[in-house]
Design a protein around this motif. Structure first.
Motif, short mmCIF file in Angstrom:
data_model
loop_
_atom_site.label_atom_id
_atom_site.label_comp_id
_atom_site.label_asym_id
_atom_site.label_seq_id
_atom_site.Cartn_x
_atom_site.Cartn_y
_atom_site.Cartn_z
N GLU A 1 19.87 11.63 -8.28
CA GLU A 1 19.96 11.47 -9.73
C GLU A 1 20.07 12.84 -10.38
O GLU A 1 19.36 13.77 -10.01
CB GLU A 1 18.73 10.72 -10.25
N GLU A 2 20.95 12.95 -11.35
CA GLU A 2 21.29 14.24 -11.95
C GLU A 2 20.09 14.98 -12.51
O GLU A 2 19.99 16.21 -12.44
CB GLU A 2 22.34 14.03 -13.05
N ALA A 3 19.14 14.24 -13.07
CA ALA A 3 17.99 14.88 -13.70
C ALA A 3 17.03 15.50 -12.68
O ALA A 3 16.17 16.30 -13.05
CB ALA A 3 17.23 13.86 -14.54
N ASN A 4 17.20 15.15 -11.40
CA ASN A 4 16.25 15.60 -10.37
C ASN A 4 16.81 16.68 -9.45
O ASN A 4 16.29 16.91 -8.36
CB ASN A 4 15.79 14.40 -9.53
N ARG A 5 17.87 17.34 -9.88
CA ARG A 5 18.47 18.39 -9.04
C ARG A 5 19.12 19.44 -9.93
O ARG A 5 19.28 19.26 -11.14
CB ARG A 5 19.51 17.80 -8.09
N LEU A 6 19.48 20.55 -9.31
CA LEU A 6 20.21 21.61 -9.99
C LEU A 6 21.59 21.76 -9.34
O LEU A 6 21.81 21.33 -8.21
CB LEU A 6 19.45 22.94 -9.88
N ILE A 7 22.49 22.39 -10.07
CA ILE A 7 23.82 22.69 -9.52
C ILE A 7 23.79 24.11 -8.95
O ILE A 7 23.40 25.05 -9.64
CB ILE A 7 24.91 22.56 -10.58
N ASN B 1 0.82 -1.23 0.00
CA ASN B 1 0.00 0.00 0.00
C ASN B 1 0.85 1.27 0.00
O ASN B 1 0.46 2.29 0.59
CB ASN B 1 -0.94 0.01 1.20
N MET B 2 1.98 1.23 -0.66
CA MET B 2 2.85 2.39 -0.74
C MET B 2 2.81 2.99 -2.14
O MET B 2 2.89 2.28 -3.14
CB MET B 2 4.30 2.04 -0.36
N GLU B 3 2.68 4.33 -2.19
CA GLU B 3 2.68 5.06 -3.45
C GLU B 3 4.11 5.22 -3.98
O GLU B 3 5.08 4.87 -3.31
CB GLU B 3 2.06 6.45 -3.25
N CYS B 4 4.22 5.76 -5.18
CA CYS B 4 5.54 6.05 -5.74
C CYS B 4 6.22 7.14 -4.92
O CYS B 4 5.58 8.11 -4.50
CB CYS B 4 5.42 6.53 -7.19
N SER B 5 7.50 6.98 -4.70
CA SER B 5 8.27 8.00 -3.99
C SER B 5 8.51 9.20 -4.90
O SER B 5 8.39 9.10 -6.13
CB SER B 5 9.61 7.44 -3.52
N LYS B 6 8.85 10.31 -4.30
CA LYS B 6 9.24 11.48 -5.08
C LYS B 6 10.55 11.19 -5.80
O LYS B 6 11.30 10.30 -5.40
CB LYS B 6 9.39 12.69 -4.17
N PRO B 7 10.86 11.92 -6.88
CA PRO B 7 12.10 11.67 -7.62
C PRO B 7 13.33 11.76 -6.71
O PRO B 7 13.39 12.58 -5.78
CB PRO B 7 12.11 12.79 -8.66
N ASP B 8 14.28 10.92 -6.96
CA ASP B 8 15.50 10.85 -6.16
C ASP B 8 16.43 12.02 -6.50
O ASP B 8 16.92 12.11 -7.63
CB ASP B 8 16.21 9.53 -6.43
N PRO B 9 16.69 12.93 -5.56
CA PRO B 9 17.55 14.09 -5.86
C PRO B 9 19.01 13.72 -6.09
O PRO B 9 19.79 14.57 -6.52
CB PRO B 9 17.38 14.98 -4.63
#
Length: 362
Positions: free
Chosen positions: A164-170, A154-162
């Motif tokens: 991972e390069e596509a899920n964060r900014l520099i 009964n667990m939903e999808c987690s938020k995107p993993d920060p």
């Protein structure tokens, strides 16, 4: 024969070493990838389907299942899952009551793969180790792709993993953002900072937010912001923390205002979920090396310098305008003698042309 005997002894010794390893301890087990998408309520996306066909297997390949935003490790799902859930096409789950109840025990169970109306079309043996507060799993490889294990009832999808390069900014950190930059004329502000996960880097090196109180007029601003507490030390863990703003109201360094942030440990570096500041001048402090560099300080000027620059620019424009006007007037109002000479020349040219036209040809 003695060589064979030595080989047998060496093999038995290595097996004893393997058996003596406590896989429940940190560093003695693996982290299963794509954990955040393995919940039974997490539908697979149109472009990505988890495939466990190529996971590492073997007697020493034990997996802990812990997502980046999980507070405790997950258990393999018990009871039938649904097609196209758990981040895959064909989910693998355990029958009800499969997990051991006694700490330190290891059991072997057959996990089922769901395929349409067939709730157990294929079976895969799975070992489960009870580590007291969590479980480890020694998994089998599925026969093909688009098949994956479910973890988290009964667990939903987690938020995107920060991580991972596509899920964060520099966040590009210059010298003026470090705690060593002390300049009362600098008033940088993070009020326009986009709310997001950031990996702070100074050049090619990762840097961290200051974890102790930073004095006023540091980090290229009047009110510096520092992390109140120690960042998470374990990989695959996200924590909610408080960042402190020092207004410098007293002679003592203090936490005059708190800002909610998140910090994630990505094993070899940290990422920060930052919010824009509500007031100016306030700025997050990163790094403890580097000074107030020229490029950074040139971004902002005192008012009197701005006024001088504007006056100088106006003066230059006025000179250019005067020169242009002088040249234009000189061309328009030329001397009468030159004008008369030009007109006379034009009249002579006309008469000559007329004579040539009227002159008879023989």
């Amino acid at each position: 024969m003695w060589k064979v005997g030595l080989l047998v002894i060496a093999v038995l010794h290595s097996l004893q070493i393997c058996e003596s390893i406590d896989h429940c301890l940190e560093g003695n087990h693996l982290i299963l990838p794509n954990t955040g998408k393995r919940g039974t309520l997490c539908k697979r996306t149109a472009d990505v389907s988890i495939c466990d066909r190529y996971i590492d297997i073997g007697r020493d390949k034990w997996y802990k299942v812990l997502g980046h935003d999980d507070t405790v490790p997950r258990k393999m799902a018990e009871g039938s899952a649904k097609m196209f859930h758990c981040g895959t096409d064909y989910p693998i789950y355990l029958p009800n009551g499969s997990h051991p109840t006694t700490s330190g025990t290891v059991v072997t169970r057959n996990a089922c793969m769901l395929a349409g109306s067939n709730i157990c079309k294929e079976q895969y043996p799975v070992q489960i180790m009870h580590c007291g507060t969590f479980f480890l799993y020694n998994l089998s490889r599925p026969n093909s792709c688009d098949i994956a294990y479910c973890f988290g009832d009964n667990m939903e999808c987690s938020k995107p993993d920060p991580c991972e390069e596509a899920n964060r900014l520099i966040l590009h950190v210059s010298g003026d953002r470090s705690t060593r930059c002390r300049d009362k004329s600098l008033r940088h502000c993070d009020s326009k900072l986009q709310q997001n996960w950031y990996r702070p880097m100074m050049g090619s090196a990762d840097v961290k937010m200051a974890t102790s109180c930073v004095e006023r007029d540091s980090c290229g601003t009047e009110s510096p912001i520092w992390l109140n507490g120690l960042e998470p030390s374990l990989a695959e863990k996200t924590v909610d923390m408080k960042a402190c703003v020092n207004f410098g109201r007293t002679s003592m360094c203090s936490c005059d205002e708190e800002i909610d942030i998140q910090v994630r440990n990505c094993s070899s570096y940290l990422v920060y979920n930052l919010n824009a500041t509500s007031k100016c001048p306030q700025r997050y402090c990163f790094g403890n090396s580097g000074n107030c560099d020229v490029a950074a300080t040139a971004k902002e000027y005192p008012v009197w310098q701005i006024v001088l620059i504007l006056l100088a620019a106006i003066a230059v424009l006025a000179v250019i305008l005067c020169v242009f006007t002088y040249i234009l007037i000189k061309k328009i109002f030329r001397s009468p003698s030159k004008v008369q000479s030009i007109n006379s020349t034009k009249e002579n040219d006309v008469c000559t042309n007329v004579q040539m036209v009227l002159k008879p040809k023989y």
